[in-house]
Design an enzyme around this catalytic site. Structure first.
Site: not given
Ligand SMILES: NC(=O)c1ccc[n+]([C@@H]2O[C@H](COP(=O)([O-])OP(=O)(O)OC[C@H]3O[C@@H](n4cnc5c(N)ncnc54)[C@H](OP(=O)(O)O)[C@@H]3O)[C@@H](O)[C@H]2O)c1
Length: 429
Positions: A104, A131, A133, A135, A186, A200, A204, A303
């Site tokens: 987002k 937006v 997650g 849902i 977390g 955030d 959204k 999540g």
């Molecule tokens: N977590 C949630 O519940 C959630 C919900 C809705 C939306 N989102 C969105 O989803 C996205 C990811 O969130 P996340 O929580 O999964 O993040 P995360 O756990 O921090 O994972 C990020 C991943 O991206 C990789 N990465 C970072 N920089 C990179 C690069 N330059 N080249 C290649 N890979 C790279 C990291 O590699 P390494 O593992 O090697 O560090 C890691 O595997 C974000 O935009 C977030 O806003 C997340």
């Protein structure tokens, strides 16, 4: 089996790992997943241990080369950040690859340009997970609400702040204690500002409003934003006594003149309103539309599994459109009268302040409010101790600019010991 569809995954963190789990275990899910091949996964650090089994032949630190692989026709971006994914997504779209993203922060800043690039290259960019997650809310709004005119979308779109406010209400934790607990579980980042300051939620509601009202994405500075860090346990308690829960709400409301009111701020929600019962890290959005009426979307807003569910459903929808293409529409602002400035919003307010316990103090504040056209529903004196008295005030509907000028005068006056909080109140129903 028909055509194989190659997918590149950029990011293997919380969401990316959930995506791999679904893609590598397709049986029993949508049939179209069985024609999807995960060509490769890009990460930042190859040496990191992974929670999903993925062969080293499919892992790379070179996201760009993976995207450019001719076997890849869909790129999933779940790496986070803004500028790096922006460059990678641009490249993918220029190469004629479809894009799915959960990002987002990126879309709220560069979305309109990326949508135009996708259109020019006749490919899709989908972002259901950006937006709320897990849902499904964007696609239902685009498709199932097609016959409706949406009048408002109001919701709890940030699970971290909802978790904090729920713990304050249910367990009498102070704001700092609830935040520390959210961080240890977390739910909140080490740097929690994007959540607790409302950024955030602002990103959204920008995306949600553009889908709801079929408009280009608004600029973020058109969305008034206020976070939760000034909310005290005392406010939560007084709100409960008055029949409200305090929630961080995001608003997108169409006015009778066509303008759109966009804002994010803590809000007193009447206990009979369904949003008051959305607790913990859950999200919910209430949509009002004509002629369907009121519909509430509720569920896990974040999540790995829930967010991956939304990401992979976007992949499936792209696969479906590859088989039967339909023209995707990019919103254009035709005859759109613009966004409502926060000063013109009309709402009720809850005010808490500490005043010197002097004769005529209530009359003093009542006169100032009256002079600025602010009519009071109730004014109650709480916990008078020593020379200070705490006043809790609920107003009738008032224009925000009048309330601000009344509060400015109150802040300058001699009766005020400390100004504590001003929180807007959601109408019932
Ligand atoms: N977590 C949630 O519940 C959630 C919900 C809705 C939306 N989102 C969105 O989803 C996205 C990811 O969130 P996340 O929580 O999964 O993040 P995360 O756990 O921090 O994972 C990020 C991943 O991206 C990789 N990465 C970072 N920089 C990179 C690069 N330059 N080249 C290649 N890979 C790279 C990291 O590699 P390494 O593992 O090697 O560090 C890691 O595997 C974000 O935009 C977030 O806003 C997340």
């Amino acid at each position: 089996m028909g055509q194989r569809i190659g997918v590149a995954l950029i990011g293997l963190g919380t969401v990316g790992s959930g995506v791999v789990q679904i893609l590598e275990d397709a049986v029993g899910r949508d049939m179209r997943l069985q024609s999807v091949d995960l060509v490769g996964v890009a990460v930042r650090d190859l040496s990191k241990p992974r929670t999903v089994a993925i062969g080293s032949d499919r892992l790379t630190e070179d996201a760009l080369t993976l995207i450019e692989n001719p076997e890849v026709s869909i790129v999933i971006e779940v790496m986070g950040g803004v500028e790096k994914p922006y460059a990678l997504i641009r490249r993918a779209l220029e190469l004629g690859k479809h894009v799915v993203t959960a990002n987002k922060a990126l879309l709220a800043r560069h979305g309109q340009e990326l949508f135009a690039l996708a259109k020019a290259n006749r490919v899709q960019i989908r972002y259901e997970a950006a937006v709320c997650g897990g849902i499904p809310v964007l696609q239902p709004l685009q498709q199932c609400f097609g016959a409706n005119r949406v009048t408002s979308a109001i919701g709890i779109v940030n699970g971290t702040t909802n978790y904090i406010l729920t713990q304050m209400a249910d367990r009498s934790l102070a704001y700092t204690e609830a935040l520390a607990e959210a961080q240890s579980l977390g739910y909140a980042e080490a740097d929690p500002r994007a959540d607790v300051d409302g950024n955030d939620a602002q990103e959204k509601i920008a995306i949600l409003s553009s889908i709801a009202f079929r408009l280009p994405l608004p600029e973020l500075d058109q969305i008034y934003r206020e976070g939760i860090s000034a909310i005290a346990l005392g406010d939560v308690r007084y709100a409960q006594q008055l029949g409200f829960a305090i929630k961080l709400l995001a608003f997108a409301v169409r006015q009778s003149d066509g303008r759109i009111d966009l804002r994010v701020h803590p809000t007193l929600v009447p206990l009979e309103h369904p949003l008051s019962r959305v607790d913990g890290a859950f999200n919910a959005v209430v949509i009002e539309a004509d002629p369907v009426g009121q519909i509430m979307f509720y569920g896990p807003g974040a999540g790995g599994g829930p967010t991956a569910s939304a990401v992979v459903s976007d992949v499936i929808n792209i696969c479906a459109e590859l088989a039967y293409p339909v023209q995707s529409a990019v919103a254009e602002a035709i005859d759109f009268p613009g966004y409502l400035p926060i000063g013109e919003v009309r709402t009720r307010f809850y005010i808490r302040l500490k005043a010197f316990d002097l004769p005529g103090v209530i009359g003093h504040f009542g006169r100032i409010f009256g002079d600025h056209g602010v009519s009071l529903e109730s004014i109650v004196q709480k916990n008078p101790h020593g020379e200070a008295a705490e006043l809790v005030i609920i107003t009738h509907n008032v224009q925000e600019s009048q309330m601000r000028s009344a509060l400015d005068e109150i802040r300058e006056g001699t009766y005020l010991k400390e100004f504590c909080t001003a929180i807007r109140v959601l109408p019932e129903g």
